[in-house]
Design an enzyme around this catalytic site. Structure first.
Site, mmCIF file in Angstrom:
data_model
loop_
_atom_site.group_PDB
_atom_site.id
_atom_site.type_symbol
_atom_site.label_atom_id
_atom_site.label_comp_id
_atom_site.label_asym_id
_atom_site.label_seq_id
_atom_site.Cartn_x
_atom_site.Cartn_y
_atom_site.Cartn_z
ATOM 1 N NE ARG A 93 -19.837 15.268 -5.093
ATOM 2 C CZ ARG A 93 -18.635 15.494 -5.608
ATOM 3 N NH1 ARG A 93 -18.392 17.001 -5.740
ATOM 4 N NH2 ARG A 93 -17.547 14.925 -6.023
ATOM 5 C CG HIS A 111 -28.438 14.307 9.347
ATOM 6 N ND1 HIS A 111 -27.301 14.631 8.728
ATOM 7 C CD2 HIS A 111 -28.208 14.523 10.458
ATOM 8 C CE1 HIS A 111 -26.499 14.998 9.504
ATOM 9 N NE2 HIS A 111 -26.981 14.876 10.818
#
Ligand code: GRF
Length: 196
Positions: A93, A111
């Protein structure tokens, strides 16, 4: 001792890598709290197995939003646990205000690409679809955008002709598990030096 809070939605292999680095003496910190937006996420099971306090974030039935009330409650729980640095590890989220304002410069994310390439979902699939010859992972400070905050460190992997999305993700995760604990340690030193 630097107190870490970890937010994750999935398997928690990065949380495990952070814990292994702590136990192996490579990172001077402790994981004070693990929170997940999914009741049955493996990351919670891993926390329980390692006697790390953990809990579920109630997102009021929203699939992807991180509602303001849920962010406030998350911040309250992190603060109550004494957390100084928040590490997103597969947290699906977008973190925005108020959480960002409550932990300024103190929320990191990992990431699975060499940002700014391939932000967003399933970055390893994006790299394969794009025919990239190289990919990797990035640890960055979280800002209000999607995978846009200042980059703190990256690790590269070569994409070979026989790589599938799955094999590339595995290669990237191997590098993630080395990079994240190292950058957490580096960022903790930076904060200490700046007296923040
Ligand atoms: C990692 O690949 C990370 O880069 C991405 O989500 C995945 C989380 O994996 N943001 P895990 O839950 O740490 O195993």
């Amino acid at each position: 001792m630097l107190k870490l809070g970890i937010l994750g939605s999935g398997s928690g292999s990065n949380m495990q890598a952070i814990l292994d680095a702590i136990e192996g003496g490579k990172l001077v910190a402790e994981i004070s709290l693990v929170l997940s937006d999914h009741t049955d996420a493996l990351i919670l099971e891993r926390a329980r197995r390692n006697n790390i306090p953990s809990g579920v974030i109630d997102c009021a039935g929203y699939q992807t939003r991180f509602p303001e009330e849920a962010q406030k409650e998350t911040a309250r729980r992190l603060k109550a646990a004494g957390v100084e640095l928040v590490c997103l590890a597969g947290f699906m989220r977008l973190v925005k205000t108020p959480l960002l304002e409550i932990f300024p410069n103190r929320i990191l994310n990992i990431h699975p690409s060499l940002l700014p390439a391939y932000p967003g979902m399933a970055a390893w699939e994006q790299a394969i679809a794009d025919g990239a010859s190289e990919s990797g992972c990035t640890v960055h400070l979280v800002d209000a955008g999607m995978d846009t905050g200042p980059v703190l460190g990256q690790a590269r992997v070569t994409v070979t002709a026989d790589d599938s999305a799955t094999s590339l993700h595995q290669k990237i995760q191997y590098e993630e598990h080395r990079l994240y604990p190292a950058i957490i340690a580096q960022h903790a030193e930076t904060l200490a030096r700046l007296g923040e």
